[in-house]
Design a protein around this motif. Sequence first.
Motif, PDB file in Angstrom:
ATOM      1  N   CYS A   1      -5.186 -13.322   9.272  1.00 44.12           N
ATOM      2  CA  CYS A   1      -4.051 -12.492   8.845  1.00 44.12           C
ATOM      3  C   CYS A   1      -4.396 -11.007   8.905  1.00 44.12           C
ATOM      4  O   CYS A   1      -5.513 -10.596   8.557  1.00 44.12           O
ATOM      5  N   CYS A   2      -3.410 -10.228   9.353  1.00 41.71           N
ATOM      6  CA  CYS A   2      -3.532  -8.763   9.351  1.00 41.71           C
ATOM      7  C   CYS A   2      -2.220  -8.189   8.830  1.00 41.71           C
ATOM      8  O   CYS A   2      -1.151  -8.612   9.254  1.00 41.71           O
ATOM      9  N   ASN A   3      -2.314  -7.210   7.918  1.00 39.78           N
ATOM     10  CA  ASN A   3      -1.089  -6.614   7.382  1.00 39.78           C
ATOM     11  C   ASN A   3      -0.705  -5.317   8.089  1.00 39.78           C
ATOM     12  O   ASN A   3       0.282  -4.680   7.727  1.00 39.78           O
ATOM     13  N   THR A   4      -1.462  -4.949   9.117  1.00 46.82           N
ATOM     14  CA  THR A   4      -1.095  -3.793   9.956  1.00 46.82           C
ATOM     15  C   THR A   4      -1.431  -4.103  11.410  1.00 46.82           C
ATOM     16  O   THR A   4      -2.334  -4.902  11.701  1.00 46.82           O
TER      17      THR A   4
ATOM     18  N   ALA B   1      -5.071  -3.164  12.244  1.00 44.26           N
ATOM     19  CA  ALA B   1      -6.070  -4.181  11.904  1.00 44.26           C
ATOM     20  C   ALA B   1      -6.077  -5.289  12.953  1.00 44.26           C
ATOM     21  O   ALA B   1      -7.133  -5.832  13.299  1.00 44.26           O
ATOM     22  N   ALA B   2      -4.907  -5.634  13.468  1.00 47.80           N
ATOM     23  CA  ALA B   2      -4.814  -6.666  14.501  1.00 47.80           C
ATOM     24  C   ALA B   2      -5.511  -6.219  15.784  1.00 47.80           C
ATOM     25  O   ALA B   2      -6.212  -7.009  16.442  1.00 47.80           O
ATOM     26  N   ILE B   3      -5.336  -4.949  16.146  1.00 48.72           N
ATOM     27  CA  ILE B   3      -6.007  -4.410  17.330  1.00 48.72           C
ATOM     28  C   ILE B   3      -7.518  -4.511  17.177  1.00 48.72           C
ATOM     29  O   ILE B   3      -8.238  -4.846  18.123  1.00 48.72           O
ATOM     30  N   ASN B   4      -8.009  -4.255  15.978  1.00 55.04           N
ATOM     31  CA  ASN B   4      -9.445  -4.349  15.718  1.00 55.04           C
ATOM     32  C   ASN B   4      -9.945  -5.776  15.943  1.00 55.04           C
ATOM     33  O   ASN B   4     -11.024  -5.986  16.512  1.00 55.04           O
ATOM     34  N   GLU B   5      -9.160  -6.782  15.523  1.00 53.16           N
ATOM     35  CA  GLU B   5      -9.526  -8.187  15.748  1.00 53.16           C
ATOM     36  C   GLU B   5      -9.560  -8.506  17.244  1.00 53.16           C
ATOM     37  O   GLU B   5     -10.458  -9.206  17.722  1.00 53.16           O
TER      38      GLU B   5
ATOM     39  N   VAL C   1       0.443 -11.243  12.104  1.00 48.45           N
ATOM     40  CA  VAL C   1       0.557  -9.823  11.753  1.00 48.45           C
ATOM     41  C   VAL C   1       1.901  -9.564  11.083  1.00 48.45           C
ATOM     42  O   VAL C   1       2.961  -9.801  11.680  1.00 48.45           O
ATOM     43  N   ASP C   2       1.864  -9.092   9.826  1.00 54.32           N
ATOM     44  CA  ASP C   2       3.106  -8.783   9.088  1.00 54.32           C
ATOM     45  C   ASP C   2       2.740  -7.869   7.934  1.00 54.32           C
ATOM     46  O   ASP C   2       1.715  -8.061   7.270  1.00 54.32           O
ATOM     47  N   ASP C   3       3.563  -6.868   7.680  1.00 55.71           N
ATOM     48  CA  ASP C   3       3.258  -5.914   6.621  1.00 55.71           C
ATOM     49  C   ASP C   3       3.688  -6.401   5.241  1.00 55.71           C
ATOM     50  O   ASP C   3       3.323  -5.799   4.225  1.00 55.71           O
ATOM     51  N   GLU C   4       4.473  -7.485   5.180  1.00 52.40           N
ATOM     52  CA  GLU C   4       4.910  -8.027   3.886  1.00 52.40           C
ATOM     53  C   GLU C   4       3.924  -9.093   3.438  1.00 52.40           C
ATOM     54  O   GLU C   4       3.795 -10.155   4.068  1.00 52.40           O
ATOM     55  N   GLU C   5       3.233  -8.822   2.323  1.00 55.82           N
ATOM     56  CA  GLU C   5       2.146  -9.674   1.871  1.00 55.82           C
ATOM     57  C   GLU C   5       2.604 -11.097   1.569  1.00 55.82           C
ATOM     58  O   GLU C   5       1.928 -12.078   1.911  1.00 55.82           O
ATOM     59  N   GLN C   6       3.772 -11.244   0.909  1.00 57.24           N
ATOM     60  CA  GLN C   6       4.254 -12.573   0.544  1.00 57.24           C
ATOM     61  C   GLN C   6       4.615 -13.391   1.783  1.00 57.24           C
ATOM     62  O   GLN C   6       4.335 -14.593   1.858  1.00 57.24           O
ATOM     63  N   VAL C   7       5.246 -12.733   2.749  1.00 55.16           N
ATOM     64  CA  VAL C   7       5.601 -13.418   4.002  1.00 55.16           C
ATOM     65  C   VAL C   7       4.339 -13.848   4.734  1.00 55.16           C
ATOM     66  O   VAL C   7       4.243 -14.974   5.249  1.00 55.16           O
ATOM     67  N   LEU C   8       3.355 -12.949   4.750  1.00 55.30           N
ATOM     68  CA  LEU C   8       2.086 -13.237   5.424  1.00 55.30           C
ATOM     69  C   LEU C   8       1.395 -14.436   4.777  1.00 55.30           C
ATOM     70  O   LEU C   8       0.913 -15.353   5.462  1.00 55.30           O
TER      71      LEU C   8
END
Length: 458
Positions: free
Chosen positions: A33-36, A39-43, A10-17
């Motif tokens: 991968c989740c950018n928020t 979204a991670a909670i949903n998984e 989980v990370d909001d920075e796309e390149q880092v993710l």
Amino acid sequence: MNTTPKVLLVDDEEQVLKANRQWLELSGFSVICCNTAKAAINELQQGFIGIVISDVKMPGMDGFALLEQAKTINADLPIILITGHGDVSMAVEALHKGAYDFIEKPFDPDRLKERIQRAQEQLQLKIKNQQLRQQLAEQSGISAKLIGESKAIQQVHDEILALANLDTPVLIYGETGCGKELVAQCLHEYSQRANKPFVALNCGAIPEALFESELFGHEAGAFSGAQKLRKGKLEHADGGVVFLDEIESMPLHLQVKLLRALQSGEIERLGSNRLINLDIRVISATKINLKDAGDFRQDLYYRLNVSEIFLPPLRERTVDISLLFTYFAQLAAEQYQQPVRVLAPSDADVLTHYAWPGNIRELKNVATRFILTKEKAVVDLIHSPSEKELVTEPERVSTGLLSLSLQLNQYERQLIHNALIQHKGNISQVMIELDLPRRTLNQKMQKYGLNRLDYLNK
């Protein structure tokens, strides 16, 4: 159980993710991968089982809020937080709230890999523990009383069920602590005498002067101190079962009297000439070969040994150790109102490789101490009951009946433990003192379940 670690990144920075995902997949991990955080909670709500790795600072719901919600969905999932240097104090606080670990930016990818692997081992042990508890809950009948899945103990189950209603004398062979009385109780419970008394007598625990009275009873005034009539164990068991444990300890002159009583089905109380008819089944237990015992009557041996059951020692049924340990730990947690602890990988290894000279009785004691001590590893608990303090000097490490490899592991773990205490968790200083590279030290700490965070304030 799937051994490929699954990671929720989980990370909001796309390149880092993207970069972290590529590296983790090349390292053999299965990555989602989740950018928020949302979204991670949903998984997680869809049943994700694996390791959660989350950045702390994200717009909207941050890593701490994710941690809090994730723990309400599945409290067992390890959550690793990635944090900047200035957030370390907050990350330490997060550990108290249930985070598994945190890593400071910038981080060494190999370090992250090691943390994930260690977290995966812990998660697998938790899952295994849950499965064992479920397995215990689903057991019924004799499997719920005489616990085990090994071929050896399954054979004992079959022998008990085959002999239960034959009503013949049974001689149980087994080492100290194997559970011979439990086998005798099962023979009684599954027999036609189940609603009649089960009377146990430990022949090794009764003074010889009192033995005859305990076994056959006495009339009032039969001897000094006999103020009233007392039924003996044999009479008290009339209609049911008498269990004579440690039968090899029975005095020789009483063996003759017991033999006569079993042959005739009659006894006389001390101080009486009246014969009392008895209907009893005799189950005996011994830890030695009675046939070759010079001080045990052969005629009594053949009377008692119409049928026999050999109860295997724990070291010959290692597949049952984890199930039994979980059972006893659960009992201790319920009895003393303590949380059930999860074994470290090194603990699970010790359980299956230790010789267990005290057999199930010793395993039960170790499981109980494991629950009550809260912090000690299993390897530190496998000592005599009088050894109550944690070993703090390497030269005091007890060898017990541990194998050479486990003795060396115990010694090595203690050295690292001592160094971590001395340097208050400063890994650099520990590396210098033990002359170990960082990677090797991390691997050994992971192996022995040592976490530097536990030593920061010591």
